[in-house]
Scaffold this motif. Structure first.
Motif, PDB file in Angstrom:
ATOM      1  N   ALA A  55       0.819  -1.219   0.000  1.00 23.41           N
ATOM      2  CA  ALA A  55       0.000   0.000   0.000  1.00 23.41           C
ATOM      3  C   ALA A  55       0.852   1.268   0.000  1.00 23.41           C
ATOM      4  CB  ALA A  55      -0.944   0.001   1.202  1.00 23.41           C
ATOM      5  N   ASP A  56       2.101   1.176   0.511  1.00 23.04           N
ATOM      6  CA  ASP A  56       3.009   2.327   0.531  1.00 23.04           C
ATOM      7  C   ASP A  56       3.801   2.467  -0.762  1.00 23.04           C
ATOM      8  OD1 ASP A  56       2.247   2.933   3.149  1.00 23.04           O
ATOM      9  OD2 ASP A  56       3.785   1.596   3.985  1.00 23.04           O
ATOM     10  N   GLY A  57       3.618   1.534  -1.709  1.00 25.02           N
ATOM     11  CA  GLY A  57       4.341   1.586  -2.973  1.00 25.02           C
ATOM     12  C   GLY A  57       5.687   0.894  -2.943  1.00 25.02           C
ATOM     13  N   ASP A  58       6.029   0.248  -1.821  1.00 26.51           N
ATOM     14  CA  ASP A  58       7.293  -0.489  -1.736  1.00 26.51           C
ATOM     15  C   ASP A  58       7.183  -1.803  -2.504  1.00 26.51           C
ATOM     16  OD1 ASP A  58       8.389   1.433  -0.047  1.00 26.51           O
ATOM     17  OD2 ASP A  58       7.627   0.431   1.758  1.00 26.51           O
ATOM     18  N   VAL A  59       8.274  -2.207  -3.121  1.00 29.71           N
ATOM     19  CA  VAL A  59       8.308  -3.470  -3.866  1.00 29.71           C
ATOM     20  C   VAL A  59       8.220  -4.643  -2.897  1.00 29.71           C
ATOM     21  CG1 VAL A  59       9.716  -4.949  -5.347  1.00 29.71           C
ATOM     22  CG2 VAL A  59       9.596  -2.493  -5.782  1.00 29.71           C
ATOM     23  N   VAL A  60       7.417  -5.617  -3.252  1.00 28.80           N
ATOM     24  CA  VAL A  60       7.265  -6.837  -2.466  1.00 28.80           C
ATOM     25  C   VAL A  60       7.941  -7.962  -3.242  1.00 28.80           C
ATOM     26  CG1 VAL A  60       5.608  -8.477  -1.515  1.00 28.80           C
ATOM     27  CG2 VAL A  60       5.134  -6.015  -1.433  1.00 28.80           C
ATOM     28  N   GLU A  61       8.853  -8.657  -2.578  1.00 26.51           N
ATOM     29  CA  GLU A  61       9.591  -9.741  -3.231  1.00 26.51           C
ATOM     30  C   GLU A  61       8.900 -11.072  -3.000  1.00 26.51           C
ATOM     31  OE1 GLU A  61      13.564  -9.605  -1.729  1.00 26.51           O
ATOM     32  OE2 GLU A  61      14.090  -7.897  -2.982  1.00 26.51           O
ATOM     33  N   THR A  77       7.047 -17.156   0.009  1.00 24.93           N
ATOM     34  CA  THR A  77       6.955 -16.029   0.943  1.00 24.93           C
ATOM     35  C   THR A  77       6.962 -14.733   0.156  1.00 24.93           C
ATOM     36  OG1 THR A  77       9.352 -15.993   1.244  1.00 24.93           O
ATOM     37  CG2 THR A  77       8.070 -17.199   2.888  1.00 24.93           C
ATOM     38  N   LEU A  78       6.184 -13.783   0.632  1.00 28.19           N
ATOM     39  CA  LEU A  78       6.171 -12.431   0.081  1.00 28.19           C
ATOM     40  C   LEU A  78       6.599 -11.491   1.196  1.00 28.19           C
ATOM     41  CD1 LEU A  78       2.821 -12.284  -1.941  1.00 28.19           C
ATOM     42  CD2 LEU A  78       5.106 -12.756  -2.793  1.00 28.19           C
ATOM     43  N   THR A  79       7.660 -10.720   0.946  1.00 35.19           N
ATOM     44  CA  THR A  79       8.170  -9.795   1.954  1.00 35.19           C
ATOM     45  C   THR A  79       8.472  -8.448   1.319  1.00 35.19           C
ATOM     46  OG1 THR A  79      10.423 -10.569   1.574  1.00 35.19           O
ATOM     47  CG2 THR A  79       9.221 -11.590   3.395  1.00 35.19           C
ATOM     48  N   ASN A  80       8.381  -7.390   2.146  1.00 30.96           N
ATOM     49  CA  ASN A  80       8.781  -6.075   1.646  1.00 30.96           C
ATOM     50  C   ASN A  80      10.244  -5.830   2.003  1.00 30.96           C
ATOM     51  OD1 ASN A  80       8.905  -5.208   4.318  1.00 30.96           O
ATOM     52  ND2 ASN A  80       7.043  -3.988   4.213  1.00 30.96           N
ATOM     53  N   SER A  81      10.761  -4.670   1.646  1.00 33.43           N
ATOM     54  CA  SER A  81      12.185  -4.377   1.855  1.00 33.43           C
ATOM     55  C   SER A  81      12.558  -4.303   3.331  1.00 33.43           C
ATOM     56  CB  SER A  81      12.558  -3.067   1.157  1.00 33.43           C
ATOM     57  OG  SER A  81      11.772  -2.005   1.686  1.00 33.43           O
ATOM     58  N   MET A  82      11.583  -4.122   4.207  1.00 27.38           N
ATOM     59  CA  MET A  82      11.837  -4.077   5.653  1.00 27.38           C
ATOM     60  C   MET A  82      11.766  -5.475   6.279  1.00 27.38           C
ATOM     61  SD  MET A  82      12.316  -0.859   6.172  1.00 27.38           S
ATOM     62  CE  MET A  82      12.061  -0.543   7.885  1.00 27.38           C
ATOM     63  N   GLY A  83      11.481  -6.494   5.465  1.00 28.40           N
ATOM     64  CA  GLY A  83      11.409  -7.861   5.968  1.00 28.40           C
ATOM     65  C   GLY A  83      10.045  -8.275   6.486  1.00 28.40           C
ATOM     66  N   VAL A  84       9.043  -7.412   6.312  1.00 28.23           N
ATOM     67  CA  VAL A  84       7.690  -7.758   6.753  1.00 28.23           C
ATOM     68  C   VAL A  84       7.130  -8.813   5.806  1.00 28.23           C
ATOM     69  CG1 VAL A  84       5.332  -6.902   7.102  1.00 28.23           C
ATOM     70  CG2 VAL A  84       7.302  -5.490   7.771  1.00 28.23           C
ATOM     71  N   GLU A  85       6.638  -9.925   6.371  1.00 20.53           N
ATOM     72  CA  GLU A  85       6.102 -11.008   5.559  1.00 20.53           C
ATOM     73  C   GLU A  85       4.577 -10.899   5.493  1.00 20.53           C
ATOM     74  OE1 GLU A  85       6.095 -15.826   5.777  1.00 20.53           O
ATOM     75  OE2 GLU A  85       7.988 -14.810   6.213  1.00 20.53           O
ATOM     76  N   GLY A  94      -6.640  -4.725  -0.362  1.00 19.21           N
ATOM     77  CA  GLY A  94      -5.890  -3.548  -0.790  1.00 19.21           C
ATOM     78  C   GLY A  94      -4.508  -3.398  -0.199  1.00 19.21           C
ATOM     79  N   VAL A  95      -4.012  -4.411   0.536  1.00 15.06           N
ATOM     80  CA  VAL A  95      -2.670  -4.324   1.117  1.00 15.06           C
ATOM     81  C   VAL A  95      -1.612  -4.449   0.031  1.00 15.06           C
ATOM     82  CG1 VAL A  95      -1.037  -5.478   2.665  1.00 15.06           C
ATOM     83  CG2 VAL A  95      -3.409  -5.158   3.369  1.00 15.06           C
ATOM     84  N   LEU A  96      -1.863  -5.309  -0.971  1.00 17.53           N
ATOM     85  CA  LEU A  96      -0.908  -5.538  -2.057  1.00 17.53           C
ATOM     86  C   LEU A  96      -1.544  -5.193  -3.388  1.00 17.53           C
ATOM     87  CD1 LEU A  96       0.517  -8.997  -0.904  1.00 17.53           C
ATOM     88  CD2 LEU A  96       1.587  -6.751  -0.632  1.00 17.53           C
ATOM     89  N   HIS A  97      -0.688  -4.830  -4.341  1.00 15.57           N
ATOM     90  CA  HIS A  97      -1.145  -4.486  -5.685  1.00 15.57           C
ATOM     91  C   HIS A  97      -0.225  -5.150  -6.704  1.00 15.57           C
ATOM     92  CE1 HIS A  97      -3.647  -1.418  -3.836  1.00 15.57           C
ATOM     93  NE2 HIS A  97      -2.595  -1.108  -3.107  1.00 15.57           N
ATOM     94  N   GLY A  98      -0.776  -5.525  -7.843  1.00 15.56           N
ATOM     95  CA  GLY A  98       0.016  -6.149  -8.901  1.00 15.56           C
ATOM     96  C   GLY A  98       0.076  -7.657  -8.719  1.00 15.56           C
ATOM     97  N   GLU A  99       0.941  -8.305  -9.487  1.00 15.70           N
ATOM     98  CA  GLU A  99       1.137  -9.750  -9.381  1.00 15.70           C
ATOM     99  C   GLU A  99       2.625 -10.047  -9.394  1.00 15.70           C
ATOM    100  OE1 GLU A  99      -0.937 -11.489 -12.723  1.00 15.70           O
ATOM    101  OE2 GLU A  99      -2.597 -12.054 -11.436  1.00 15.70           O
ATOM    102  N   ALA A 100       2.987 -11.163  -8.789  1.00 17.86           N
ATOM    103  CA  ALA A 100       4.361 -11.650  -8.845  1.00 17.86           C
ATOM    104  C   ALA A 100       4.304 -13.126  -9.211  1.00 17.86           C
ATOM    105  CB  ALA A 100       5.050 -11.465  -7.496  1.00 17.86           C
ATOM    106  N   TRP A 101       5.312 -13.597  -9.946  1.00 14.82           N
ATOM    107  CA  TRP A 101       5.343 -15.021 -10.234  1.00 14.82           C
ATOM    108  C   TRP A 101       6.758 -15.541 -10.269  1.00 14.82           C
ATOM    109  CZ3 TRP A 101       7.537 -17.128 -14.688  1.00 14.82           C
ATOM    110  CH2 TRP A 101       7.657 -16.327 -15.820  1.00 14.82           C
ATOM    111  N   ALA A 102       6.879 -16.838 -10.071  1.00  7.79           N
ATOM    112  CA  ALA A 102       8.167 -17.519 -10.134  1.00  7.79           C
ATOM    113  C   ALA A 102       7.919 -18.917 -10.688  1.00  7.79           C
ATOM    114  CB  ALA A 102       8.817 -17.579  -8.758  1.00  7.79           C
TER     115      ALA A 102
END
Length: 196
Positions: A24-30, A51-59, A107-115
Motif C-alpha cells: 500500500a506504501d508503494g514499496d516493492v514486495v519480493e 513467501t512475500l516480503t517487503n524491503s523491511m522484511g515484513v512477511e 488492498g494491502v498488495l497491488h500487482g502480481e508476482a510469479w516464479a
C-alpha cells in the motif's frame, strides 16, 4: 536446465516478470520460493513454500493478503504451449510449474508476482555432467572435445553434453562448460538436472 536466470545467466530467486507487486506504501514486495527444484517421487508433491516480503522484511500472509495459483504449460496438437491451472495437491509430473501470487481484495498488495519451479527426476542427467560422476568439471569439457576428435570415451552422456540445447554436440558445448567453470557469463543452465 535452470529455472530462472537473468540475461547474464545468473540464478535469480525473486522474479516479477508480470509486473511488480507493491504494498500500500508503494514499496516493492519480493516473492521467494523455498526451492526451485523438487525431486520427482511419483506421488503428489508439496510445492516449494512461497513467501512475500517487503524491503523491511515484513512477511505477508497467504489467504489474508494474497492467494496462490499454480499452472503448467502443456502442448496440445500445436507447437504453442497452453497454460493449464493445476491444483497444488495434484503436482505429480516432471516439468516446469508457475506459481502466481495475486493480491486479495483488502488492498494491502497491488500487482502480481510469479516464479517458476521444476519437478525433476533425481536420476535424470545433469546438464554438462558428460561423464556422469554427478558434478560438472573440466573433464566433461575435455570428453566432448575428445569425442569430437574421434577419440571414443566411456562413460559419455550425449544428452548432458548438448549444453546449448541445439540438438548437436559441438565445441560450443565444451566452451559453455569451460565458461561456467570459470564463472563467466553463460546463458545455459549447466549443473542442473534435465527435464527428460
Amino acid at each position: 536446465f535452470t529455472i530462472v536466470h537473468d540475461d547474464n545467466g545468473t540464478k535469480v530467486t525473486n522474479v516479477h516478470p508480470l509486473g511488480t507487486m507493491t504494498n500500500a506504501d508503494g514499496d516493492v514486495v519480493e516473492m521467494n520460493l523455498s526451492d526451485q527444484y523438487v525431486p520427482y517421487t511419483g506421488e503428489p508433491l508439496t510445492p516449494p513454500a512461497v513467501t512475500l516480503t517487503n524491503s523491511m522484511g515484513v512477511e505477508y500472509a497467504e489467504g489474508e493478503d494474497y492467494t496462490l495459483t499454480y499452472s503448467r504449460d502443456v502442448y496440445m496438437n500445436s507447437d504453442e504451449p497452453v497454460s493449464i491451472e493445476v491444483d497444488p495437491e495434484n503436482i505429480v509430473e516432471v516439468g516446469k510449474y508457475t506459481v502466481v501470487a495475486t493480491p486479495t481484495r483488502n488492498g494491502v498488495l497491488h500487482g502480481e508476482a510469479w516464479a517458476i519451479f521444476a519437478v525433476v527426476d533425481p536420476d535424470a542427467p545433469i546438464l554438462g555432467d558428460v561423464d556422469g560422476d554427478g558434478v560438472v568439471t573440466v573433464i566433461d569439457a575435455t570428453l566432448i572435445q575428445r569425442v569430437l576428435a574421434d577419440f571414443k570415451e566411456d562413460p559419455f552422456n550425449e544428452l548432458a553434453a548438448d549444453v546449448d540445447g541445439d540438438g548437436n554436440m559441438t565445441v560450443v558445448d565444451a566452451t559453455y562448460i569451460q565458461r561456467y567453470l570459470a564463472g563467466l557469463d553463460c546463458p545455459k543452465a549447466i549443473g542442473q538436472r534435465l527435464l527428460v
